[in-house]
Write an enzyme that holds these catalytic residues in place. Structure first.
Site, PDB file in Angstrom:
ATOM      1  N   HIS A 144      15.291  -6.306 -34.012  1.00  0.00           N
ATOM      2  CA  HIS A 144      13.996  -5.518 -34.058  1.00  0.00           C
ATOM      3  C   HIS A 144      13.987  -4.247 -35.159  1.00  0.00           C
ATOM      4  O   HIS A 144      14.460  -3.390 -34.489  1.00  0.00           O
ATOM      5  CB  HIS A 144      13.590  -4.987 -32.802  1.00  0.00           C
ATOM      6  CG  HIS A 144      12.090  -4.377 -32.790  1.00  0.00           C
ATOM      7  ND1 HIS A 144      11.663  -3.377 -32.071  1.00  0.00           N
ATOM      8  CD2 HIS A 144      10.984  -5.018 -33.523  1.00  0.00           C
ATOM      9  CE1 HIS A 144      10.383  -2.953 -32.407  1.00  0.00           C
ATOM     10  NE2 HIS A 144      10.041  -3.992 -33.427  1.00  0.00           N
ATOM     11  N   ASN A 175       9.035   1.153 -28.798  1.00  0.00           N
ATOM     12  CA  ASN A 175       7.722   1.045 -28.691  1.00  0.00           C
ATOM     13  C   ASN A 175       6.848   1.408 -27.217  1.00  0.00           C
ATOM     14  O   ASN A 175       6.052   1.859 -27.100  1.00  0.00           O
ATOM     15  CB  ASN A 175       7.376  -0.272 -29.054  1.00  0.00           C
ATOM     16  CG  ASN A 175       7.178  -0.493 -30.720  1.00  0.00           C
ATOM     17  OD1 ASN A 175       7.274   0.317 -31.316  1.00  0.00           O
ATOM     18  ND2 ASN A 175       7.402  -1.868 -31.032  1.00  0.00           N
ATOM     19  N   SER A 183       8.285  -8.183 -32.069  1.00  0.00           N
ATOM     20  CA  SER A 183       8.160  -6.720 -31.400  1.00  0.00           C
ATOM     21  C   SER A 183       7.711  -6.716 -30.243  1.00  0.00           C
ATOM     22  O   SER A 183       7.552  -5.574 -29.526  1.00  0.00           O
ATOM     23  CB  SER A 183       7.070  -5.881 -32.502  1.00  0.00           C
ATOM     24  OG  SER A 183       5.903  -6.578 -32.802  1.00  0.00           O
ATOM     25  N   GLU A 228      16.891  -2.198 -33.214  1.00  0.00           N
ATOM     26  CA  GLU A 228      16.921  -2.647 -31.624  1.00  0.00           C
ATOM     27  C   GLU A 228      17.867  -4.000 -31.674  1.00  0.00           C
ATOM     28  O   GLU A 228      17.009  -4.890 -32.121  1.00  0.00           O
ATOM     29  CB  GLU A 228      15.763  -2.526 -30.873  1.00  0.00           C
ATOM     30  CG  GLU A 228      15.309  -1.012 -30.438  1.00  0.00           C
ATOM     31  CD  GLU A 228      13.893  -1.140 -29.719  1.00  0.00           C
ATOM     32  OE1 GLU A 228      13.669   0.066 -29.077  1.00  0.00           O
ATOM     33  OE2 GLU A 228      12.973  -1.901 -30.082  1.00  0.00           O
TER      34      GLU A 228
HETATM   35  P1  NAI Z   1       3.287 -10.785 -42.004  1.00  0.00           P
HETATM   36  O1  NAI Z   1       2.026 -11.446 -41.479  1.00  0.00           O
HETATM   37  O2  NAI Z   1       3.288  -9.661 -43.063  1.00  0.00           O
HETATM   38  O3  NAI Z   1       4.408 -11.973 -42.140  1.00  0.00           O
HETATM   39  C1  NAI Z   1       4.561 -13.234 -41.769  1.00  0.00           C
HETATM   40  C2  NAI Z   1       4.901 -14.099 -42.926  1.00  0.00           C
HETATM   41  O4  NAI Z   1       5.576 -15.475 -42.306  1.00  0.00           O
HETATM   42  C3  NAI Z   1       3.922 -14.426 -43.749  1.00  0.00           C
HETATM   43  O5  NAI Z   1       4.196 -14.450 -44.966  1.00  0.00           O
HETATM   44  C4  NAI Z   1       3.796 -16.121 -43.491  1.00  0.00           C
HETATM   45  O6  NAI Z   1       3.415 -16.814 -44.473  1.00  0.00           O
HETATM   46  C5  NAI Z   1       5.169 -16.466 -42.955  1.00  0.00           C
HETATM   47  N1  NAI Z   1       5.141 -17.454 -41.879  1.00  0.00           N
HETATM   48  C6  NAI Z   1       4.391 -17.714 -40.870  1.00  0.00           C
HETATM   49  N2  NAI Z   1       4.584 -18.906 -40.243  1.00  0.00           N
HETATM   50  C7  NAI Z   1       5.887 -19.573 -40.838  1.00  0.00           C
HETATM   51  C8  NAI Z   1       6.393 -20.490 -40.867  1.00  0.00           C
HETATM   52  N3  NAI Z   1       6.383 -21.443 -39.933  1.00  0.00           N
HETATM   53  N4  NAI Z   1       7.633 -20.619 -41.724  1.00  0.00           N
HETATM   54  C9  NAI Z   1       7.983 -19.971 -42.968  1.00  0.00           C
HETATM   55  N5  NAI Z   1       7.147 -18.698 -42.862  1.00  0.00           N
HETATM   56  C10 NAI Z   1       6.048 -18.447 -42.115  1.00  0.00           C
HETATM   57  O7  NAI Z   1       3.930 -10.351 -40.535  1.00  0.00           O
HETATM   58  P2  NAI Z   1       5.027  -9.028 -40.421  1.00  0.00           P
HETATM   59  O8  NAI Z   1       4.272  -7.898 -39.970  1.00  0.00           O
HETATM   60  O9  NAI Z   1       6.011  -9.031 -41.290  1.00  0.00           O
HETATM   61  O10 NAI Z   1       5.735  -9.652 -38.879  1.00  0.00           O
HETATM   62  C11 NAI Z   1       6.711 -10.432 -38.883  1.00  0.00           C
HETATM   63  C12 NAI Z   1       7.316 -10.178 -37.582  1.00  0.00           C
HETATM   64  O11 NAI Z   1       7.951  -8.827 -37.376  1.00  0.00           O
HETATM   65  C13 NAI Z   1       6.387 -10.395 -36.387  1.00  0.00           C
HETATM   66  O12 NAI Z   1       7.044 -10.844 -35.279  1.00  0.00           O
HETATM   67  C14 NAI Z   1       6.282  -8.749 -35.750  1.00  0.00           C
HETATM   68  O13 NAI Z   1       5.947  -8.847 -34.568  1.00  0.00           O
HETATM   69  C15 NAI Z   1       7.278  -8.237 -36.184  1.00  0.00           C
HETATM   70  N6  NAI Z   1       7.415  -6.992 -36.547  1.00  0.00           N
HETATM   71  C16 NAI Z   1       6.466  -6.288 -37.358  1.00  0.00           C
HETATM   72  C17 NAI Z   1       6.320  -5.164 -37.515  1.00  0.00           C
HETATM   73  C18 NAI Z   1       5.276  -4.476 -38.390  1.00  0.00           C
HETATM   74  O14 NAI Z   1       5.203  -2.967 -38.408  1.00  0.00           O
HETATM   75  N7  NAI Z   1       4.602  -5.218 -39.119  1.00  0.00           N
HETATM   76  C19 NAI Z   1       7.275  -4.075 -36.997  1.00  0.00           C
HETATM   77  C20 NAI Z   1       8.368  -4.820 -36.499  1.00  0.00           C
HETATM   78  C21 NAI Z   1       8.350  -6.136 -36.093  1.00  0.00           C
END
Ligand code: NAI
Length: 684
Positions: free
Chosen positions: A443, A493, A422, A455
């Site tokens: 995105h 955003n 993001s 996006e």
């Molecule tokens: P989250 O923390 O809920 O999930 C991330 C997951 O990735 C975790 O389950 C973790 O165990 C796993 N992980 C981390 N490193 C890893 C690896 N090397 N190999 C495999 N799995 C791995 O994070 P979230 O919120 O889902 O965010 C994920 C991405 O999406 C980020 O880049 C964030 O910026 C983006 N994003 C988040 C939004 C939100 O509202 N939370 C909205 C739009 C984008």
């Protein structure tokens, strides 16, 4: 059988069978779908006039288009209606046709297979019998309310006559599309049959002309003049929960029309045309029609390229990755979802069950099939066969780069790598790749199932073919894709953040959150910025704000600098508001005009103008390819008041001069964050 094409008809073909039934085939030349244009209306009216002179045994209306009956009126024709008189003449053409059809002395049958909306449904309602295929592609509705009007070709009175007021008003007020089963249940249609039997069923009704049963007494009573005002008051209350009359007048007009005129069908039909003509020329209707075309524009973004994806591999099964994986499985794709933590994967699969049930309700087979398509994949064994790999791991440059380095040798040579980041610039991620052109941003917004926009981030190195493939993929999974330049906050955003920061600054100044949120919802936002910040999570807001604050030189409010881990918003039970049963506990906003914080207009101007000003900055920087796509992105990415047509349209309709003056006075009072962007000169 004989085919008698009318020499002047571009839309209809008559086929008369051995029983002297006239089968009227609707098949607009050079179009993929049938639209009830003014030309098609005129042609059908002429055909019916010839039938009045030489009556067939019966008339059956059907479509020759694949899986679609009639999409409705041609919305483009609405955009040239300048005034009420023109709009009324337009409506009366439709009325004349429907009245003629209804009055035909022979049985009339409509045969619906595929999509049937708006004017198409109204045409069916003017027939004696409506037969629909039970196919899953058959969807029937009266969605006019979404365009700021209500049915205007007799559909109000006739749907109420068929289904009773409660069921009919419900479909008209919500504009929702019904499945064939749901339509049959509320008696909108007479029969639902398998597609292979639909012609036989239509023929049978045409020849036998069975009498239709009257509605049960208790349903007819709900239309009685004494009862209508009571029910109408309830309906108004329900509608008011979602739409204010000053923003969306159409549902209120529809309720009044029914309440006042339902006792007399002829009068109701006459009044219907007048009300719709009035509504069609309001600012709201014009803007909602604009939003319709903006949506079509976004849908068309993914059409240029064919991208056949057989397998999707998602890495990161957290909030976003897990939901992206289950969304893709719902859309029919084979998906593997990988996470380094087996516990996270277990949660992902559990959450997916919930999503499948929510989507498919009691359709067990659909739930089972979606389950079969989604596989938890701790070791990443689905990676080598994926056509698209979607990365949604932690928001950390080094972690993402390390992952890319390890997966690139395993990925198919032509597979694309999409990141859900993001805030990280794509250029910071590509240098670790042997083929940097394959990395694109995809995105999604949270919650994935509800937010329509995705996006597509075009980095400096991203191969244009990959951008087109990503657009096509997003479209194929039922989302609205928008290509944006790789720059801080992308489009949505970036435009939203100054608005949220202004809101938090006002809280720091002592203005109650309720006053701020009310100013925003009064403007037409679906949710106030403070409640929105609580819902997204204040920690997430802070991290996006930090990145944007640096890149765009935005001042960060104190509250965001000093967050407590226990007060991160809805997820911790408290943020700016306290939460009970997942709902914010709000006090009544104070309306004391003498209190310095309670000048609602100023509060609203501060919020809206920060947002609008940032939109003009995005215009100047060419963040998206066309001007209108800024409005499209902001409406579908944030829920920005659709009846205002988008931030740039708001500037146009209010006037650059007027808003510039307000902006200047805010700059004098609050400082340079209200400095007018040079992009304002490009808005018109
Ligand atoms: P989250 O923390 O809920 O999930 C991330 C997951 O990735 C975790 O389950 C973790 O165990 C796993 N992980 C981390 N490193 C890893 C690896 N090397 N190999 C495999 N799995 C791995 O994070 P979230 O919120 O889902 O965010 C994920 C991405 O999406 C980020 O880049 C964030 O910026 C983006 N994003 C988040 C939004 C939100 O509202 N939370 C909205 C739009 C984008």
């Amino acid at each position: 059988m004989s085919n008698k094409p009318l020499p002047t008809s571009k839309n209809w073909e008559i086929e008369t069978d051995n029983n002297n039934i006239a089968w009227l085939h609707f098949d607009t030349a050079d179009a993929s779908a049938n639209l009830l244009t003014q030309a098609a209306i005129k042609e059908l009216d002429d055909i019916l006039k010839t039938f009045e002179k030489e009556l067939p045994k019966a008339i059956i209306i059907l479509s020759d288009k694949k899986d679609s009956f009639i999409f409705g009126a041609d919305i483009k024709e609405f955009t040239v209606l300048d005034n009420k008189e023109q709009a009324l003449a337009f409506m009366l053409n439709g009325h004349a046709l429907m009245n003629r059809l209804e009055a035909m002395p022979c049985p009339t049958v409509s045969m619906i297979h595929g999509l049937c909306f708006g004017g198409g449904t109204e045409l069916c309602l003017a027939c004696d019998y409506i037969i629909a295929s039970d196919h899953k592609k058959t969807k029937i509705g009266l969605p006019e309310i979404k365009l700021g009007i209500h049915p205007g070709y007799g559909g109000t009175a006739r749907s109420i006559e068929r289904c009773g007021p409660l069921a009919a008003m419900n479909i008209m007020l919500t504009g929702r599309a019904l499945t064939a089963r749901a339509a049959k249940k509320i008696k909108l249609t007479d029969e639902m049959v398998p597609l292979r039997q639909i012609k036989a069923a239509a023929e049978k009704s045409a020849l036998a002309a069975p009498k239709r049963k009257p509605l049960p007494l208790f349903i007819r009573l709900t239309n009685a003049s004494l009862v209508r005002p009571l029910i109408a008051a309830q309906m108004r209350k329900q509608v008011a929960l979602k739409a204010k009359p000053e923003h969306y007048p159409a549902p209120y007009s529809l309720i009044n029309l029914w309440k006042n005129e339902a006792g007399n069908k002829k009068k109701m039909l006459e009044q219907e045309a007048i009300t719709v003509a009035e509504l069609a020329t309001t600012e709201t209707a014009r803007n909602l029609v604009r939003v319709f075309f903006l949506q079509e524009n976004l849908k068309s973004q993914g059409k240029q390229t064919q991208f056949d994806v057989e397998h999707v591999h998602v890495i990161g099964g957290g909030i976003m990755g897990g939901d992206i994986a289950s969304w893709c499985a719902i859309q029919g794709y084979s998906v593997t979802v990988q996470d380094r933590s087996p516990e996270a994967l277990a949660k992902t699969i559990k959450r997916a069950q919930y999503s499948f049930k929510k989507k498919f309700k009691r359709d067990r087979r659909a739930i089972r099939d979606a389950n079969d398509r989604l596989m938890a994949d701790h070791r990443g064994s689905g990676l080598h066969r994926a056509d698209i790999v979607i990365e949604a791991i932690f928001e950390d440059v080094d972690v993402k780069r390390a992952l890319y380095e390890s997966i690139e040798p395993i990925m198919k040579a032509d597979a694309i790598l999409a990141t859900n980041t993001s805030s990280i610039k794509l250029e910071d991620l590509t240098s670790c790749l042997k083929n940097p052109g394959r990395l694109v941003g995809l995105h999604f917004f949270n919650p994935v199932a509800l937010m329509p926009l995705v996006e597509i981030i075009r980095g400096v190195d991203t191969n244009e073919k990959v951008v087109q493939q990503a657009l096509a993929f997003a479209k194929n999974i039922g989302k609205l894709p928008l290509a944006v330049k790789s720059s801080p906050g992308f489009l949505v955003n970036r435009i939203l953040m100054p608005y949220i920061l202004e809101a938090v600054t006002m809280v720091d100044e002592g203005i109650p959150p309720e006053v701020i949120d009310k100013a925003a919802t009064d403007y037409g936002m679906p949710m106030g910025p403070i409640e929105l910040a609580d819902t997204v999570g204040l920690d997430i807001c802070k991290s996006v704000a930090n990145i944007l604050a640096k890149a765009l030189d935005l001042p960060l409010p104190d509250t965001l600098k000093t967050l407590s881990d226990k007060k991160l918003g809805k997820k911790t039970g408290e943020g700016f508001y306290k939460y009970k049963n997942n709902k914010p506990m709000k006090n009544q906003p104070m309306e004391n005009k003498n209190a310095t914080y309670a000048n609602p207009q100023e509060v609203q101007d501060r919020l809206v103008l920060r947002l609008v000003n940032e939109a003009t900055a995005c215009l100047r920087e060419g963040i998206v390819d066309e001007k209108d796509l800024i409005d499209a992105g902001v409406i579908f990415g944030t829920g920005f008041a659709p009846f205002r047509g988008g931030p740039l349209e708001y500037i146009r309709s209010t006037g650059v001069d007027k808003l510039s003056k307000t902006l200047a006075s805010l700059e004098t009072k609050f400082g340079s964050r209200f400095e007018k962007d040079e992009g304002w000169s490009q808005v018109e």
